[in-house]
Enzyme design. Structure first.
Site, PDB file in Angstrom:
ATOM      1  N   LYS A 140       0.851  -1.256  -0.194  1.00  0.00           N
ATOM      2  CA  LYS A 140      -0.019  -0.205   0.097  1.00  0.00           C
ATOM      3  C   LYS A 140       0.814   1.199   0.129  1.00  0.00           C
ATOM      4  O   LYS A 140       1.975   1.271   0.305  1.00  0.00           O
ATOM      5  CB  LYS A 140      -0.827  -0.141   1.417  1.00  0.00           C
ATOM      6  N   TYR A 167     -12.357  -2.081  -3.982  1.00  0.00           N
ATOM      7  CA  TYR A 167     -12.705  -2.317  -2.634  1.00  0.00           C
ATOM      8  C   TYR A 167     -14.271  -2.118  -2.737  1.00  0.00           C
ATOM      9  O   TYR A 167     -14.623  -2.107  -1.474  1.00  0.00           O
ATOM     10  CB  TYR A 167     -12.188  -1.336  -1.708  1.00  0.00           C
ATOM     11  N   HIS A 200      -2.210  -5.537   1.561  1.00  0.00           N
ATOM     12  CA  HIS A 200      -3.406  -5.929   1.520  1.00  0.00           C
ATOM     13  C   HIS A 200      -3.305  -7.577   0.947  1.00  0.00           C
ATOM     14  O   HIS A 200      -2.347  -7.904   0.364  1.00  0.00           O
ATOM     15  CB  HIS A 200      -4.129  -5.578   0.242  1.00  0.00           C
TER      16      HIS A 200
HETATM   17  P1  CMP Z   1      -7.301  -4.695   3.510  1.00  0.00           P
HETATM   18  O1  CMP Z   1      -6.856  -5.904   3.709  1.00  0.00           O
HETATM   19  O2  CMP Z   1      -6.753  -3.718   2.310  1.00  0.00           O
HETATM   20  O3  CMP Z   1      -9.075  -4.615   3.195  1.00  0.00           O
HETATM   21  C1  CMP Z   1      -9.860  -3.489   3.310  1.00  0.00           C
HETATM   22  C2  CMP Z   1      -9.204  -2.436   4.080  1.00  0.00           C
HETATM   23  O4  CMP Z   1     -10.003  -1.501   4.721  1.00  0.00           O
HETATM   24  C3  CMP Z   1      -8.223  -2.993   5.311  1.00  0.00           C
HETATM   25  O5  CMP Z   1      -6.939  -3.749   4.801  1.00  0.00           O
HETATM   26  C4  CMP Z   1      -7.939  -1.867   6.066  1.00  0.00           C
HETATM   27  O6  CMP Z   1      -6.785  -0.981   5.805  1.00  0.00           O
HETATM   28  C5  CMP Z   1      -9.028  -0.854   5.712  1.00  0.00           C
HETATM   29  N1  CMP Z   1      -9.778  -0.532   6.995  1.00  0.00           N
HETATM   30  C6  CMP Z   1      -9.970   0.573   7.812  1.00  0.00           C
HETATM   31  N2  CMP Z   1     -10.870   0.437   8.984  1.00  0.00           N
HETATM   32  C7  CMP Z   1     -11.126  -0.824   8.917  1.00  0.00           C
HETATM   33  C8  CMP Z   1     -12.004  -1.762   9.542  1.00  0.00           C
HETATM   34  N3  CMP Z   1     -12.680  -1.176  10.591  1.00  0.00           N
HETATM   35  N4  CMP Z   1     -12.306  -3.264   9.434  1.00  0.00           N
HETATM   36  C9  CMP Z   1     -11.650  -3.457   8.490  1.00  0.00           C
HETATM   37  N5  CMP Z   1     -11.048  -3.034   7.615  1.00  0.00           N
HETATM   38  C10 CMP Z   1     -10.713  -1.485   7.720  1.00  0.00           C
END
Ligand code: CMP
Length: 139
Positions: free
Chosen positions: A11, A51, A117
């Protein structure tokens, strides 16, 4: 069906903080083979599409803004049990809860800026890999 591939993005926070090389090295040393790799950036529209499964979540707007704020690295990785093993290697979504030695424990600062991610299922690994790479790029 269980496949042996997963998808990752390094990221914008991790790129900006100079951790790109260390994270790729960490992934390879953890036993993953790099099938495809791309240094690029996401427009807000592309980040929103990537997303879109989170579109109703309260953090979606900030997530899209953050993921389009700077360059990222996208990669398809291969290993037995790739999806689950990669999630172990990266640690919990919230770096404060990530186990010692995991990528997020080592390189991430917050749940938004969480360095990497990792796909959460074989189905999403396929969808996400296809989002970034054409058929001939992901042989
Ligand atoms: P990622 O695995 O890229 O998938 C969705 C992303 O949303 C997650 O990582 C986090 O960086 C972001 N995110 C921000 N707030 C939350 C939350 N409360 N729960 C889950 N993901 C979150």
């Amino acid at each position: 069906m269980t496949t042996n591939r997963t998808f990752t993005m390094i990221k914008p926070d991790a790129i900006a903080n100079g951790h790109m090389g260390a994270i790729i090295d960490h992934i390879i040393k953890a036993g993953f083979k790099v099938i495809a790799l791309k240094y690029t950036s996401l427009s807000p529209e592309m980040a929103g599409k990537f997303y879109e499964v989170h579109a109703e979540r309260p953090f979606y707007k900030d997530l899209v803004a953050f993921m389009s704020s700077g360059p990222i690295v996208a990669a398809i990785l291969e290993k037995d049990n790739a999806v689950a093993d990669f999630r172990t290697v990266i640690g919990a979504t919230d770096p404060q809860k990530a186990d010692a030695g995991t990528i997020r424990n080592l390189y991430a600062k917050s749940i938004d800026a969480n360095a990497v991610h990792g796909s959460d299922s074989d189905e999403n690994a396929m969808i996400e890999g296809n989002f970034f790479f054409s058929a001939f790029e992901r042989n």
